[in-house]
Design an enzyme around this catalytic site. Structure first.
Site, PDB file in Angstrom:
ATOM      1  N   HIS A  70       0.853  -1.195   0.000  1.00 44.57           N
ATOM      2  CA  HIS A  70       0.000   0.000   0.000  1.00 44.57           C
ATOM      3  C   HIS A  70       0.888   1.244   0.000  1.00 44.57           C
ATOM      4  CE1 HIS A  70      -3.379  -2.639   1.760  1.00 44.57           C
ATOM      5  NE2 HIS A  70      -3.598  -2.426   0.472  1.00 44.57           N
ATOM      6  N   GLU A  73       1.736   3.786   3.108  1.00 44.52           N
ATOM      7  CA  GLU A  73       2.260   3.225   4.358  1.00 44.52           C
ATOM      8  C   GLU A  73       3.783   3.294   4.342  1.00 44.52           C
ATOM      9  OE1 GLU A  73       0.244  -0.594   4.437  1.00 44.52           O
ATOM     10  OE2 GLU A  73      -1.714   0.376   4.281  1.00 44.52           O
ATOM     11  N   ARG A 130      -3.352   4.786  -1.816  1.00 48.25           N
ATOM     12  CA  ARG A 130      -3.179   3.422  -1.297  1.00 48.25           C
ATOM     13  C   ARG A 130      -2.958   2.391  -2.415  1.00 48.25           C
ATOM     14  NH1 ARG A 130      -5.337  -0.287   2.904  1.00 48.25           N
ATOM     15  NH2 ARG A 130      -6.588  -1.938   1.978  1.00 48.25           N
ATOM     16  N   HIS A 201       2.668  -3.765   6.647  1.00 42.85           N
ATOM     17  CA  HIS A 201       1.751  -2.631   6.456  1.00 42.85           C
ATOM     18  C   HIS A 201       1.855  -1.664   7.633  1.00 42.85           C
ATOM     19  CE1 HIS A 201      -1.187  -4.442   3.408  1.00 42.85           C
ATOM     20  NE2 HIS A 201      -0.454  -5.488   3.732  1.00 42.85           N
ATOM     21  N   GLU A 275       1.077  -4.902  11.044  1.00 43.79           N
ATOM     22  CA  GLU A 275       0.626  -3.511  10.948  1.00 43.79           C
ATOM     23  C   GLU A 275       1.466  -2.730  11.939  1.00 43.79           C
ATOM     24  OE1 GLU A 275      -1.743  -2.242   8.970  1.00 43.79           O
ATOM     25  OE2 GLU A 275      -2.799  -4.020   8.264  1.00 43.79           O
TER      26      GLU A 275
HETATM   27  N1  ING Z   1      -4.560  -3.141   6.518  1.00 40.26           N
HETATM   28  C1  ING Z   1      -4.727  -4.344   5.748  1.00 40.26           C
HETATM   29  C2  ING Z   1      -5.723  -4.153   4.648  1.00 40.26           C
HETATM   30  O1  ING Z   1      -5.469  -4.691   3.597  1.00 40.26           O
HETATM   31  C3  ING Z   1      -6.273  -5.684   7.238  1.00 40.26           C
HETATM   32  C4  ING Z   1      -4.966  -5.565   6.545  1.00 40.26           C
HETATM   33  C5  ING Z   1      -7.299  -6.321   6.641  1.00 40.26           C
HETATM   34  C6  ING Z   1      -6.403  -5.209   8.495  1.00 40.26           C
HETATM   35  C7  ING Z   1      -8.509  -6.482   7.304  1.00 40.26           C
HETATM   36  C8  ING Z   1      -7.575  -5.379   9.165  1.00 40.26           C
HETATM   37  C9  ING Z   1      -8.615  -5.998   8.553  1.00 40.26           C
HETATM   38  O2  ING Z   1      -6.734  -3.488   4.824  1.00 40.26           O
HETATM   39  C10 ING Z   1      -3.985  -2.056   5.993  1.00 40.26           C
HETATM   40  N2  ING Z   1      -3.621  -1.090   6.847  1.00 40.26           N
HETATM   41  O3  ING Z   1      -3.774  -1.953   4.809  1.00 40.26           O
HETATM   42 ZN    ZN Z   2      -1.858  -1.697   4.147  1.00 36.89          ZN
END
Ligand code: ING
Ligand code: ZN
Length: 312
Positions: A70, A73, A130, A201, A275
């Protein structure tokens, strides 16, 4: 050459600077580091990873790490660079790291979504981009697919949007994005050799386990949870930072089409999303003075997991 040339790991870097850094790693550590192009982006940039490990006559097990899936980030590419710097700086004196580099090769992609990353550096209005930069389906005027919804892992089922203007648009079809296809090809070709998959991430301070889909459970879910909890403890020990461990449906919300789920689905036993900091105060715009502590603690978390899978 043995010495580490100057690079400022306490700042965010442009795509060009990161590419120059990758060249420098290969030039300065030719016995341990090589680079490999394994795909190209929509805008025709070469998707490149660093392979870090000591030469061996035997085929070696592999550890995968990608950062920057992404664009916004920015702490994630900074972490991949910190990780490479740390292992290169310590393997000669740390017997544990040197044993690891004898037995496994690290395959580290500092920036997977290169087009998006370049765009996020363009100006103030693009900083929070993103997705990729490819056009969506048909007559849509918005650009970009969420790469972490585009993998062939329950694609399109949950936690996605079919609106091509959405930040979680899962793309016209599974693997429509060349960046997702490139990772898929690499993982599929090498799946029997890959011990552990990491995708980095921000933000949220989470260690996420497969699966994002609420109705399926990894066969080694218990072990994943234990390994994840041990990593969170290792993280906390560095600067006191709290990380939460669990599957996406348990800790936040379900999703589908993620690379983490794809890796686990094809049989890679250990698969984690990190994360990184913070929990929303600065969000994607984490101040530069937090790069170093964020990377220091997450390094210990990743190393806790890598040590486990290596010794197992
Ligand atoms: N979070 C991820 C996303 O793809 C994720 C991972 C997925 C977190 C579902 C929580 C729930 O969304 C980010 N920050 O990109
Ligand atoms: Zn992400």
């Amino acid at each position: 050459g043995q010495m580490q040339r100057a690079y400022d790991y306490t700042k965010y870097h442009t795509m060009d600077e990161i590419l120059a850094w990758m060249k420098m790693m290969v030039t300065d550590h030719p016995d341990v580091v090589s680079s490999l192009v394994y795909g190209s982006t929509y805008e025709n940039r070469s998707i490149t990873l660093l392979k870090v490990g000591l030469k061996s006559a035997e085929p070696k097990k592999m550890i995968w790490m990608d950062c920057g899936i992404h664009a916004r980030e920015w702490i994630a590419p900074a972490f991949c660079q910190h990780f490479v710097k740390e292992i290169l700086g310590s393997y000669k004196t740390d017997p544990k790291i040197s044993e690891m580099l004898k037995n496994v090769d690290f395959y580290i992609t500092p920036v997977l979504n290169m087009d998006g990353y370049v765009y996020s550096w363009k100006d103030n209005t693009t900083r929070l981009w993103r997705k990729t930069r490819s056009p969506g389906s048909g007559n849509c005027t918005c650009l970009g697919t969420d790469l972490n919804r585009n993998f062939y892992a329950n694609w399109g089922m949950v936690g996605i949007s079919r609106d091509c203007c959405s930040d979680i648009y899962n793309g016209p079809s599974a693997l429509s994005e060349p960046e997702a296809q490139a990772v898929t090809d690499f993982l599929s070709t090498n799946r029997d050799m890959i011990l552990c998959f990491f995708t980095i991430h921000s933000y949220g301070q989470l260690i996420l386990l497969p699966y994002g889909h609420p109705n399926i459970t990894a066969p080694n879910q218990e072990e994943l949870m234990q390994v994840g909890l041990a990593a969170a403890e290792a993280i906390k020990a560095v600067h006191g930072t709290d990380y939460t461990v669990g599957t996406p449906p348990k800790v936040l919300y379900p999703n589908s089409g993620s690379s983490r789920d794809f890796a686990r689905l094809i049989g890679i036993p250990f698969s984690f999303t990190f994360e990184l900091r913070d929990k929303g105060e600065h969000g994607f715009e984490l101040p530069q003075d937090q790069i170093q502590p964020t990377c220091e603690e997450a390094y210990q978390g990743a190393m806790s997991i890598i040590t486990y899978v290596h010794d197992k």
